[in-house]
Design a protein around this motif. Structure first.
Motif, PDB file in Angstrom:
ATOM      1  N   THR A   2     -19.955  16.239  -4.390  1.00 42.58           N
ATOM      2  CA  THR A   2     -19.329  17.421  -3.787  1.00 42.58           C
ATOM      3  C   THR A   2     -19.849  18.678  -4.445  1.00 42.58           C
ATOM      4  OG1 THR A   2     -17.334  16.164  -3.395  1.00 42.58           O
ATOM      5  CG2 THR A   2     -17.142  18.551  -3.305  1.00 42.58           C
ATOM      6  N   GLU A   3     -20.284  19.587  -3.650  1.00 43.07           N
ATOM      7  CA  GLU A   3     -20.741  20.879  -4.164  1.00 43.07           C
ATOM      8  C   GLU A   3     -19.661  21.906  -3.890  1.00 43.07           C
ATOM      9  OE1 GLU A   3     -23.832  24.048  -2.451  1.00 43.07           O
ATOM     10  OE2 GLU A   3     -24.767  22.218  -3.193  1.00 43.07           O
ATOM     11  N   ILE A   4     -19.160  22.560  -4.928  1.00 41.58           N
ATOM     12  CA  ILE A   4     -18.098  23.552  -4.763  1.00 41.58           C
ATOM     13  C   ILE A   4     -18.704  24.937  -4.849  1.00 41.58           C
ATOM     14  CG2 ILE A   4     -15.913  24.410  -5.680  1.00 41.58           C
ATOM     15  CD1 ILE A   4     -15.717  21.600  -4.646  1.00 41.58           C
ATOM     16  N   ASN A  89     -15.999  10.626   0.186  1.00 45.18           N
ATOM     17  CA  ASN A  89     -17.143  10.163  -0.610  1.00 45.18           C
ATOM     18  C   ASN A  89     -16.974   8.733  -1.105  1.00 45.18           C
ATOM     19  OD1 ASN A  89     -17.881  13.431  -1.901  1.00 45.18           O
ATOM     20  ND2 ASN A  89     -19.122  12.210  -0.510  1.00 45.18           N
ATOM     21  N   LYS A  90     -15.742   8.252  -1.186  1.00 45.41           N
ATOM     22  CA  LYS A  90     -15.521   6.856  -1.561  1.00 45.41           C
ATOM     23  C   LYS A  90     -16.131   5.928  -0.512  1.00 45.41           C
ATOM     24  CE  LYS A  90     -11.797   3.588  -2.705  1.00 45.41           C
ATOM     25  NZ  LYS A  90     -10.313   3.427  -2.822  1.00 45.41           N
ATOM     26  N   LYS A  91     -16.007   6.325   0.748  1.00 47.41           N
ATOM     27  CA  LYS A  91     -16.567   5.516   1.839  1.00 47.41           C
ATOM     28  C   LYS A  91     -18.031   5.846   2.093  1.00 47.41           C
ATOM     29  CE  LYS A  91     -15.726   4.044   6.616  1.00 47.41           C
ATOM     30  NZ  LYS A  91     -15.881   2.626   6.274  1.00 47.41           N
ATOM     31  N   TRP A  92     -18.385   7.123   1.910  1.00 46.04           N
ATOM     32  CA  TRP A  92     -19.754   7.564   2.211  1.00 46.04           C
ATOM     33  C   TRP A  92     -20.342   8.246   0.970  1.00 46.04           C
ATOM     34  CZ3 TRP A  92     -20.732   5.215   6.557  1.00 46.04           C
ATOM     35  CH2 TRP A  92     -19.727   5.060   7.514  1.00 46.04           C
ATOM     36  N   PRO A  93     -20.671   7.481  -0.060  1.00 48.79           N
ATOM     37  CA  PRO A  93     -21.099   8.057  -1.344  1.00 48.79           C
ATOM     38  C   PRO A  93     -22.413   8.820  -1.286  1.00 48.79           C
ATOM     39  CG  PRO A  93     -21.399   5.670  -1.336  1.00 48.79           C
ATOM     40  CD  PRO A  93     -20.616   6.003  -0.111  1.00 48.79           C
ATOM     41  N   ASP A  94     -23.241   8.565  -0.291  1.00 47.70           N
ATOM     42  CA  ASP A  94     -24.540   9.242  -0.215  1.00 47.70           C
ATOM     43  C   ASP A  94     -24.495  10.532   0.611  1.00 47.70           C
ATOM     44  OD1 ASP A  94     -25.768   7.248  -1.744  1.00 47.70           O
ATOM     45  OD2 ASP A  94     -26.097   5.990   0.034  1.00 47.70           O
ATOM     46  N   SER A  95     -23.336  10.864   1.116  1.00 45.57           N
ATOM     47  CA  SER A  95     -23.198  12.077   1.938  1.00 45.57           C
ATOM     48  C   SER A  95     -22.622  13.204   1.085  1.00 45.57           C
ATOM     49  CB  SER A  95     -22.283  11.791   3.132  1.00 45.57           C
ATOM     50  OG  SER A  95     -22.053  12.964   3.871  1.00 45.57           O
ATOM     51  N   LYS A  96     -23.428  14.204   0.815  1.00 43.49           N
ATOM     52  CA  LYS A  96     -22.971  15.328  -0.018  1.00 43.49           C
ATOM     53  C   LYS A  96     -22.068  16.247   0.791  1.00 43.49           C
ATOM     54  CE  LYS A  96     -25.558  18.933  -1.204  1.00 43.49           C
ATOM     55  NZ  LYS A  96     -26.574  19.757  -1.893  1.00 43.49           N
ATOM     56  N   VAL A  97     -20.879  16.518   0.270  1.00 46.07           N
ATOM     57  CA  VAL A  97     -19.952  17.438   0.924  1.00 46.07           C
ATOM     58  C   VAL A  97     -20.086  18.800   0.271  1.00 46.07           C
ATOM     59  CG1 VAL A  97     -17.546  17.957   1.453  1.00 46.07           C
ATOM     60  CG2 VAL A  97     -18.343  15.574   1.480  1.00 46.07           C
ATOM     61  N   THR A  98     -20.496  19.774   1.051  1.00 50.80           N
ATOM     62  CA  THR A  98     -20.552  21.150   0.571  1.00 50.80           C
ATOM     63  C   THR A  98     -19.279  21.852   1.019  1.00 50.80           C
ATOM     64  OG1 THR A  98     -22.962  21.189   0.734  1.00 50.80           O
ATOM     65  CG2 THR A  98     -21.842  23.312   0.609  1.00 50.80           C
ATOM     66  N   TYR A  99     -18.583  22.420   0.064  1.00 54.65           N
ATOM     67  CA  TYR A  99     -17.251  22.977   0.314  1.00 54.65           C
ATOM     68  C   TYR A  99     -17.223  24.453  -0.033  1.00 54.65           C
ATOM     69  CZ  TYR A  99     -12.660  24.395  -1.513  1.00 54.65           C
ATOM     70  OH  TYR A  99     -11.527  25.092  -1.819  1.00 54.65           O
ATOM     71  N   SER A 100     -16.529  25.232   0.768  1.00 60.84           N
ATOM     72  CA  SER A 100     -16.227  26.609   0.398  1.00 60.84           C
ATOM     73  C   SER A 100     -14.873  26.979   0.958  1.00 60.84           C
ATOM     74  CB  SER A 100     -17.303  27.580   0.912  1.00 60.84           C
ATOM     75  OG  SER A 100     -17.387  27.545   2.320  1.00 60.84           O
TER      76      SER A 100
END
Length: 476
Positions: A2-4, A89-100
């Motif tokens: 996760t990118e914050i 991310n527990k289910k999709w660990p390779d998918s980076k979530v970018t959050y703002s």
């Protein structure tokens, strides 16, 4: 991972479900302008997509990044950073979530949509939310039919739709298709400090005579009986005006307003409700509230300087940092205006609110829908309620939980209402009407307005919206 990214500075809070918004809303572009701005680049943009399977019913690309934007208001943002994203991310660990996060959704997100660079999932809320009707009309919102038909993430044997409170999907439906998820189930009423009332021997009023009599007692005690924030939260107040109108004349009063029926705003129940509340504004409020924001008036209530405050069930969480130890939030239905009201005093406005939608022209709409499927899991819903003291539209998500006094009070009010629950849609369908209702309400409550003037003013704008062929019309 996760990118914050830092939250964008802003000012006000949210609107209900669905809601929700406030005076001074930034005007969202009309559907035609939206369509013109987004042009062709994002229409042909390659979108991430994977193979559908039992484990991946929405067919997302497990390695494609997902970008989400969350409104930073009364519900906070920890549910996204501490609950939903870790579960995703527990289910999709390779998918980076970018959050703002931001308090100014239209200011931050609208230019990106217009430029063809939309985030994948957006929490469209706050005093600067985007015009959802215009987004749908411009083809910018993803049809969520697949999401609701997909299996629940953690409730075996049920689709996502099967797990939701009745009416949830309809609340985000436009022209027969679901384009928005209204996630927080909010009950609205008059909030007060139960400890203050107990201390003074005050009983929550059920009739208008009891209401005004209690306001006289409260005023004599040196406390402002009733208040709301005119600077950005007048939709709280027009909500209770329309709640009274629906109780007086029945829920069709609100249905007629939504459907732009001729004379809907000048109908007698609306006039009676406006007249009753105008008296409250003239005798029992404080004109200085016209220039205050919601948190400023809410702080005064926390200090026992204001007795009654109209709001939704997010209030307790929003004020958590400023609520003193001896304060206990409680909520009650709006008192009956007449002895012949068509709905009982226990009837309430309650609905799924807090809008989330997926950008149809974004880079990863399937990832955006999967993020919403994660939010609609029972585990995520429980986490949301624990953090925000707010119900979700996921059934049974409070089972076994020890919940706060305010949420308990709201639940009790909801149970007492039974089937006498109503809502309206014009505020998300027609932004012009929503804007006008805020301004007209402030005039009625703070500036010596009259019921007739309020009704005529609203009817004039409703007629203009109805006659404007450039505005997409909706029905219920």
């Amino acid at each position: 991972m996760t990118e914050i990214t830092p939250a964008t500075p802003g000012v006000d809070r949210r609107t209900l479900l669905q809601r929700a918004a406030a005076v001074g809303l930034m005007a969202a572009p009309a559907a035609g302008l939206l369509s013109a701005c987004v042009g062709g680049s994002d229409d042909t943009q390659k979108q991430a997509e994977g193979t559908k399977s039992a484990d991946n019913p929405l067919g997302l690309d497990p390695k494609a990044p997902v970008e989400i934007v969350i409104f930073d208001g009364g519900l906070g943002t920890k549910y996204a950073t501490d609950v939903d994203t870790p579960l995703y991310n527990k289910k999709w660990p390779d998918s980076k979530v970018t959050y703002s996060a931001t308090q100014e959704i239209s200011t931050v997100v609208q230019p990106r949509i217009n430029a063809g660079d939309a985030p994948d999932m957006i929490n469209n809320s706050g005093s600067k939310l985007m015009d959802m009707g215009a987004l749908v009309s411009a083809g910018q919102a993803q049809d969520l039919t697949e999401l609701f038909a997909a299996p629940s993430l953690d409730i075996a044997g049920k689709t996502v739709k099967d797990t939701l409170v009745p009416g949830t999907i309809e609340q985000g439906t436009f022209d027969g298709k679901p384009y928005a998820l209204n996630y927080a189930y909010t009950v609205f009423g008059l909030w007060h400090n139960a400890k203050l009332f107990q201390k003074n021997g005050w009983t929550v009023p059920k009739t208008w005579a009891e209401f005004t009599a209690l306001c006289d007692k409260i005023k004599a005690a040196g406390i402002t009986p009733y208040g709301y924030a005119g600077a950005n939260a007048s939709y709280y107040q027009y909500l209770v005006i329309l709640t009274s109108a629906a109780k007086i004349g029945g829920p069709d009063v609100l249905k007629n307003i939504d459907n732009l029926v001729d004379g809907a705003w000048t109908a007698e129940p609306v006039k009676q409700a406006a007249a009753a509340w105008a008296e409250i504004g003239a005798k029992y409020s404080n004109k200085s509230f016209l220039g205050l924001k919601h948190t400023e008036v809410q702080l005064q209530q926390d200090q026992d300087k204001v007795a009654f405050y109209p709001s939704g069930s997010w209030l307790e969480n929003e004020q958590a940092a400023d609520t003193p130890a001896g304060f206990e939030y409680a909520v009650s239905p709006v008192p009956s205006v007449t002895a012949s009201d068509k709905l009982p005093q226990t009837a309430i406005y309650a609905s799924a609110g807090e809008i989330y939608f997926v950008s149809s022209k974004g880079k990863n709409p399937r990832g955006g829908m999967e993020y919403l499927r994660t939010m609609l899991s029972k585990e995520a819903a429980i986490g949301f309620t624990k953090l925000t003291k707010t119900l979700t539209v996921v059934q049974g998500a409070t089972d076994g939980l020890t919940i706060s006094p305010g949420l308990t009070s709201g639940n009790d009010m909801l149970k007492a209402a039974g089937s006498d629950i109503f809502s309206y849609r014009f505020d998300t369908w027609y932004k012009k009407l929503d804007d006008e209702a805020r301004a007209a309400t402030n005039e009625l409550m703070f500036q010596g307005g009259t019921a007739d003037k309020f009704c005529q003013r609203m009817q004039k704008v409703a007629d203009a919206v109805k006659a404007d062929s450039s505005i997409k019309k909706f029905q219920r």
